[in-house]
Scaffold this motif. Structure first.
Motif, PDB file in Angstrom:
ATOM      1  N   SER A 295       0.931  -1.100   0.244  1.00  0.00           N
ATOM      2  CA  SER A 295      -0.043  -0.150   0.377  1.00  0.00           C
ATOM      3  C   SER A 295       1.066   1.627  -0.341  1.00  0.00           C
ATOM      4  O   SER A 295       0.400   2.026  -0.610  1.00  0.00           O
ATOM      5  N   THR A 296       2.122   1.331   0.696  1.00  0.00           N
ATOM      6  CA  THR A 296       2.433   2.618   0.602  1.00  0.00           C
ATOM      7  C   THR A 296       4.068   2.408  -0.272  1.00  0.00           C
ATOM      8  O   THR A 296       4.743   3.303  -0.278  1.00  0.00           O
ATOM      9  N   ALA A 297       3.863   1.304  -0.913  1.00  0.00           N
ATOM     10  CA  ALA A 297       4.845   1.137  -2.016  1.00  0.00           C
ATOM     11  C   ALA A 297       6.807   1.460  -1.187  1.00  0.00           C
ATOM     12  O   ALA A 297       7.297   1.980  -2.374  1.00  0.00           O
ATOM     13  N   VAL A 298       7.043   0.324  -0.760  1.00  0.00           N
ATOM     14  CA  VAL A 298       8.014  -0.173  -0.050  1.00  0.00           C
ATOM     15  C   VAL A 298       7.982  -1.407   0.117  1.00  0.00           C
ATOM     16  O   VAL A 298       6.988  -2.029   0.287  1.00  0.00           O
ATOM     17  N   SER A 299       9.601  -1.900   0.097  1.00  0.00           N
ATOM     18  CA  SER A 299       9.741  -3.084   0.105  1.00  0.00           C
ATOM     19  C   SER A 299       8.983  -3.919   2.149  1.00  0.00           C
ATOM     20  O   SER A 299       9.203  -3.108   2.716  1.00  0.00           O
ATOM     21  N   LEU A 300       8.948  -4.604   1.501  1.00  0.00           N
ATOM     22  CA  LEU A 300       9.101  -5.545   3.037  1.00  0.00           C
ATOM     23  C   LEU A 300       9.863  -5.675   4.134  1.00  0.00           C
ATOM     24  O   LEU A 300       9.513  -5.044   5.355  1.00  0.00           O
ATOM     25  N   ARG A 301      10.748  -5.627   3.598  1.00  0.00           N
ATOM     26  CA  ARG A 301      12.083  -5.175   4.446  1.00  0.00           C
ATOM     27  C   ARG A 301      11.788  -3.589   5.127  1.00  0.00           C
ATOM     28  O   ARG A 301      12.474  -3.240   6.411  1.00  0.00           O
ATOM     29  N   THR A 302      11.674  -3.154   4.351  1.00  0.00           N
ATOM     30  CA  THR A 302      11.467  -1.274   5.051  1.00  0.00           C
ATOM     31  C   THR A 302      10.383  -1.611   5.534  1.00  0.00           C
ATOM     32  O   THR A 302      10.283  -0.507   7.305  1.00  0.00           O
ATOM     33  N   VAL A 303       9.558  -2.057   5.909  1.00  0.00           N
ATOM     34  CA  VAL A 303       7.954  -2.312   6.902  1.00  0.00           C
ATOM     35  C   VAL A 303       8.701  -2.514   8.050  1.00  0.00           C
ATOM     36  O   VAL A 303       8.078  -2.171   9.185  1.00  0.00           O
ATOM     37  N   TRP A 304       9.808  -3.822   8.308  1.00  0.00           N
ATOM     38  CA  TRP A 304      10.134  -4.534   9.018  1.00  0.00           C
ATOM     39  C   TRP A 304      11.745  -3.530   9.918  1.00  0.00           C
ATOM     40  O   TRP A 304      11.197  -3.527  10.856  1.00  0.00           O
ATOM     41  N   ARG A 305      11.587  -2.808   8.811  1.00  0.00           N
ATOM     42  CA  ARG A 305      12.972  -1.561   9.439  1.00  0.00           C
ATOM     43  C   ARG A 305      12.140  -0.665  10.051  1.00  0.00           C
ATOM     44  O   ARG A 305      12.453  -0.147  11.553  1.00  0.00           O
ATOM     45  N   TRP A 306      11.011   0.047   9.738  1.00  0.00           N
ATOM     46  CA  TRP A 306       9.877   1.052  10.435  1.00  0.00           C
ATOM     47  C   TRP A 306       9.468   1.005  11.995  1.00  0.00           C
ATOM     48  O   TRP A 306       9.186   1.660  13.303  1.00  0.00           O
ATOM     49  N   LEU A 307       9.112  -0.747  12.164  1.00  0.00           N
ATOM     50  CA  LEU A 307       8.497  -1.341  13.232  1.00  0.00           C
ATOM     51  C   LEU A 307       9.970  -1.518  14.344  1.00  0.00           C
ATOM     52  O   LEU A 307       9.805  -1.730  14.904  1.00  0.00           O
ATOM     53  N   GLU A 308      10.965  -1.706  13.531  1.00  0.00           N
ATOM     54  CA  GLU A 308      12.270  -2.168  14.495  1.00  0.00           C
ATOM     55  C   GLU A 308      12.415  -0.521  15.063  1.00  0.00           C
ATOM     56  O   GLU A 308      12.410  -0.643  16.279  1.00  0.00           O
ATOM     57  N   ALA A 309      12.614   0.518  14.465  1.00  0.00           N
ATOM     58  CA  ALA A 309      12.576   1.737  14.808  1.00  0.00           C
ATOM     59  C   ALA A 309      11.381   2.606  15.803  1.00  0.00           C
ATOM     60  O   ALA A 309      11.689   3.242  17.098  1.00  0.00           O
ATOM     61  N   ALA A 310       9.835   1.677  15.638  1.00  0.00           N
ATOM     62  CA  ALA A 310       8.749   2.175  16.701  1.00  0.00           C
ATOM     63  C   ALA A 310       9.031   1.675  17.816  1.00  0.00           C
ATOM     64  O   ALA A 310       9.170   2.124  18.906  1.00  0.00           O
ATOM     65  N   ARG A 311       9.844   0.003  17.886  1.00  0.00           N
ATOM     66  CA  ARG A 311       9.590  -0.327  19.217  1.00  0.00           C
ATOM     67  C   ARG A 311      10.897  -0.100  19.683  1.00  0.00           C
ATOM     68  O   ARG A 311      10.989   0.205  21.178  1.00  0.00           O
ATOM     69  N   HIS A 312      12.248   0.257  19.432  1.00  0.00           N
ATOM     70  CA  HIS A 312      12.842   0.798  20.271  1.00  0.00           C
ATOM     71  C   HIS A 312      13.355   2.085  20.343  1.00  0.00           C
ATOM     72  O   HIS A 312      14.237   2.508  21.381  1.00  0.00           O
ATOM     73  N   GLN A 313      13.068   3.353  19.853  1.00  0.00           N
ATOM     74  CA  GLN A 313      13.221   4.269  19.203  1.00  0.00           C
ATOM     75  C   GLN A 313      12.023   5.560  19.923  1.00  0.00           C
ATOM     76  O   GLN A 313      12.464   6.206  20.051  1.00  0.00           O
ATOM     77  N   GLY A 314      10.986   4.443  19.761  1.00  0.00           N
ATOM     78  CA  GLY A 314       9.751   5.506  19.780  1.00  0.00           C
ATOM     79  C   GLY A 314       9.572   6.362  18.403  1.00  0.00           C
ATOM     80  O   GLY A 314       8.917   7.463  19.076  1.00  0.00           O
ATOM     81  N   ARG A 315      10.076   6.398  18.060  1.00  0.00           N
ATOM     82  CA  ARG A 315       9.379   7.259  16.254  1.00  0.00           C
ATOM     83  C   ARG A 315       8.997   6.521  15.281  1.00  0.00           C
ATOM     84  O   ARG A 315       8.821   5.030  14.973  1.00  0.00           O
ATOM     85  N   SER A 316       7.723   7.502  14.790  1.00  0.00           N
ATOM     86  CA  SER A 316       6.898   6.622  13.477  1.00  0.00           C
ATOM     87  C   SER A 316       7.525   6.904  12.016  1.00  0.00           C
ATOM     88  O   SER A 316       6.669   6.818  11.144  1.00  0.00           O
ATOM     89  N   SER A 317       7.849   8.156  12.469  1.00  0.00           N
ATOM     90  CA  SER A 317       8.372   9.019  11.259  1.00  0.00           C
ATOM     91  C   SER A 317      10.046   9.631  10.721  1.00  0.00           C
ATOM     92  O   SER A 317      10.273   8.570  11.303  1.00  0.00           O
ATOM     93  N   PRO A 318      10.065   9.672   9.690  1.00  0.00           N
ATOM     94  CA  PRO A 318      11.810   9.118   9.305  1.00  0.00           C
ATOM     95  C   PRO A 318      12.199  10.018  10.275  1.00  0.00           C
ATOM     96  O   PRO A 318      11.974  11.452  10.882  1.00  0.00           O
ATOM     97  N   ARG A 319      14.173   9.899  10.991  1.00  0.00           N
ATOM     98  CA  ARG A 319      14.864  10.827  11.701  1.00  0.00           C
ATOM     99  C   ARG A 319      15.100  11.917  10.792  1.00  0.00           C
ATOM    100  O   ARG A 319      15.333  11.887   9.756  1.00  0.00           O
ATOM    101  N   GLU A 320      14.742  13.208  11.939  1.00  0.00           N
ATOM    102  CA  GLU A 320      14.838  13.742  10.890  1.00  0.00           C
ATOM    103  C   GLU A 320      16.765  14.934  11.023  1.00  0.00           C
ATOM    104  O   GLU A 320      17.361  14.465  11.440  1.00  0.00           O
ATOM    105  N   ARG A 321      17.443  14.750   9.439  1.00  0.00           N
ATOM    106  CA  ARG A 321      18.327  15.784   9.635  1.00  0.00           C
ATOM    107  C   ARG A 321      18.634  16.886  10.046  1.00  0.00           C
ATOM    108  O   ARG A 321      17.738  17.554  10.419  1.00  0.00           O
ATOM    109  N   GLU A 322      19.668  16.402  10.650  1.00  0.00           N
ATOM    110  CA  GLU A 322      20.513  18.049  11.376  1.00  0.00           C
ATOM    111  C   GLU A 322      20.778  19.156  10.262  1.00  0.00           C
ATOM    112  O   GLU A 322      21.598  18.558   9.191  1.00  0.00           O
ATOM    113  N   ARG A 323      20.262  20.017  10.458  1.00  0.00           N
ATOM    114  CA  ARG A 323      20.812  20.959   9.418  1.00  0.00           C
ATOM    115  C   ARG A 323      21.039  22.544   9.551  1.00  0.00           C
ATOM    116  O   ARG A 323      20.350  22.663  10.900  1.00  0.00           O
ATOM    117  N   PHE A 324      21.134  23.551   9.036  1.00  0.00           N
ATOM    118  CA  PHE A 324      21.441  24.722   9.765  1.00  0.00           C
ATOM    119  C   PHE A 324      20.020  25.785  10.011  1.00  0.00           C
ATOM    120  O   PHE A 324      19.041  25.292   8.410  1.00  0.00           O
TER     121      PHE A 324
END
Length: 566
Positions: free
Chosen positions: A61-90
């Motif tokens: 449905s989101t046009a990504v691979s299955l491995r990407t979905v498992w990586r999203w879920l892993e970041a939500a379990r351990h880091q508590g975020r459901s969105s991409p990590r914001e890059r540090e910028r000026f």
């Protein structure tokens, strides 16, 4: 954690994908789909119902691979975020925003300033040569600064850096007022007409003061003046707006409004206008200054009149021009022979107002004309007695005067009327009402009953030729004064030579010592204080009954006087 395998999805169940379907499912925005999908997968994981089929469904449905979905879920379990990590910028800090404001949005100038400060800080660091001190961080590049400005400041804030508050307001979103009924609210405004017309062989720019109904977009009243209008134009337009009839200029449009919306013009907020509307219990809503969007109906009328009518008239000053000279806004000065006379312009403007009300089809009214929208509105109209219009739409100074054989005295002048001959008794107490600045005629009312007695005109009024001669004399005196001031300014204003480096400019104008002495002598001869001779006639002795100041007493020395020891 082990995931249970589920059988292939049944297309009829509506949960899985149809393997034989040729139309791919719609792809939702990835960021929004990721947040929603991760939240759902976490809920299934907490209940122990998460399977690979659920993850595969989210991936398709989101046009990504299955491995990407498992990586999203892993970041939500351990880091508590459901969105991409914001890059540090000026980012743009308040200090940088203040610099941009000081430089009027010039990012290159701010960048040069940052580079100069960094070079100075780096030089101070080298001179100090302190062990363990940190080297000053270099400023961002100009491209990085531009990118941060685009990301951190919205278009309105970026426009405000260069153009101020007026430029920022062009990016604001304005709401529409709710649709009302006829005569629920009127809006009034003055409009400066950029068209030159002739009045007594002089070029003038007319002004129009008009009232418009917000619900039907019908112009209820208007008054035109060859100069900037005042209270008299408002009262004249208001009188036309309040009265209505088949024989009137605006036909059946008019009546008493429930509210009049204006801006903070001093003439609209005058006591005379408030008293005229207050007599009919019509409130005035004064809007904040410089907020034209709050009275958009009359502002849209001003814009439409300029584009649809004024732009086609001779003498229109905002016409396009082929000149490349900066600041040129006219299409050339129209010869006086091609300009319209003021009465002709008024006639054409009143015809255009009639066309606007009766023939102009408005998209906001569903393809109807303002008159059709007015007539199809079933809201009852409250009419005003025409005799009351003369009583309340004129200015009254509150004084009671006496009718004499010379007429009525008003502003140190006498006014007379035909109705005074045999129609009024000398000694009758009357009150006077008139339009502001219209001192050629007044309206006379009985002070006891309030009955309108009649119109009185100025007695012994000057002829048109006398008025023209007086005006020519005043204009000639004005031109003489302007020439004298300009000549004195040219003589007294010093001129200096141009410089190419930082130095005091040299004053121009060579002068010999003889010329300077001659000029000083001429100045002394014209100075009244220098010509005064106070000792030419000695003062006489004061009379004995005058009290004069006592003469100072002589003293023996610096010590106290003898009288003080007695």
């Amino acid at each position: 954690m082990t995931h249970r395998s589920i059988p292939p999805e049944n297309p009829a169940s509506g949960i899985g994908l149809d393997a034989g379907s040729e139309t791919p499912p719609p792809v939702v925005p990835r960021l929004l789909g990721r947040q929603q999908a991760v939240t759902r997968l976490l809920a299934l994981d907490e209940r122990g119902e998460l399977t690979t089929g659920h993850a595969r469904l989210v991936a398709s449905s989101t046009a990504v691979s299955l491995r990407t979905v498992w990586r999203w879920l892993e970041a939500a379990r351990h880091q508590g975020r459901s969105s991409p990590r914001e890059r540090e910028r000026f980012t743009i800090t308040p200090e940088l925003h203040a610099r941009l404001t000081r430089w009027c949005g010039n990012a290159a100038a701010v960048h040069r300033e940052l580079l100069a400060e960094h070079a100075q800080a780096l030089a101070e660091h080298v001179l100090e040569a302190a062990e363990g001190s940190e080297v000053p961080a270099p400023p961002p590049s100009l491209a990085t600064l531009h990118r941060a400005i685009r990301l951190d400041l919205n278009p309105g804030q970026r426009a405000a850096l260069a153009g101020g508050e007026r430029a920022r307001r062009r990016h604001d979103v304005h709401l529409r007022r709710p649709r009302q009924w006829r005569n629920a609210c009127w809006e009034a405004d003055h409009k400066h007409i950029p068209v030159e017309v002739l009045l007594d062989s002089q070029r003038v720019f007319p002004w129009v003061t008009w009232f418009i109904d917000c619900a039907t977009k019908a112009i209820t009243g208007a008054a035109i003046t060859p100069h900037q209008p005042s209270r008299d134009a408002i009262l004249a337009a208001l009188r036309m707006a309040l009265q209505r009839g088949e024989n009137d200029a605006f036909g059946p449009i008019g009546g008493l409004p429930g509210l009049v919306r204006i801006d903070r013009g001093s003439d609209f907020l005058s006591h005379t206008v408030a008293q005229a509307l207050g007599a009919f219990a019509v409130p005035i809503q004064d809007l904040p200054a410089y907020r034209p969007e709050l009275k958009g109906t009359v502002e849209n009328l001003n814009r439409c009149a300029q584009r649809m009518f004024f732009a086609a008239l001779p003498g229109y000053t905002h016409a396009p021009t082929a000149s490349v000279r900066p600041g040129t806004t006219r299409g050339g000065r129209v010869p006086a022979g091609e300009l319209m006379q003021f009465p002709t312009f008024v006639e054409q403007l009143m015809e255009w107002i009639t066309w606007w009300n009766t023939e102009h089809f408005s998209q906001a009214l569903g393809g109807r004309t303002p008159l059709e929208a007015w007539q199809q509105d079933p809201t009852p109209i409250h009419d005003v007695d025409r005799s009351l219009l003369w009583a309340f739409t004129l200015e009254d100074d509150g004084r009671i005067r006496t009718l004499t054989t010379s007429g009525v005295r008003f502003n140190n002048r006498y006014y007379v009327g035909e109705w005074m001959t045999g129609g009024a008794d000398a000694g009758t107490k009357v009150r006077v009402r008139c339009l502001p600045h219209h001192d050629h005629e007044i309206e006379v009312f009985d002070a006891v009953t309030g009955k309108h007695l009649g119109t009185a005109h100025l007695a012994d009024a000057a002829t048109d030729e006398q008025r023209r001669a007086l005006r020519r004399s005043k204009d000639a005196e004005k031109r003489r004064l302007a020439r004298a001031l300009a000549q004195a300014s040219r003589r007294t204003r010093p001129k200096y030579a141009a410089v190419t480096r930082a130095e005091q400019p040299k004053r121009l104008g060579a002068l010999t010592s003889a010329e300077a002495d001659q000029a000083l002598t001429a100045a002394h001869l014209t100075d009244a204080a220098e010509l005064a001779l106070p000792d030419l006639i000695p003062p006489t002795t004061a009379p004995s009954h005058w009290r004069t100041p006592a003469a100072p007493r002589p003293t023996d020395g610096p010590g106290p006087r003898k009288e003080e020891h007695q």
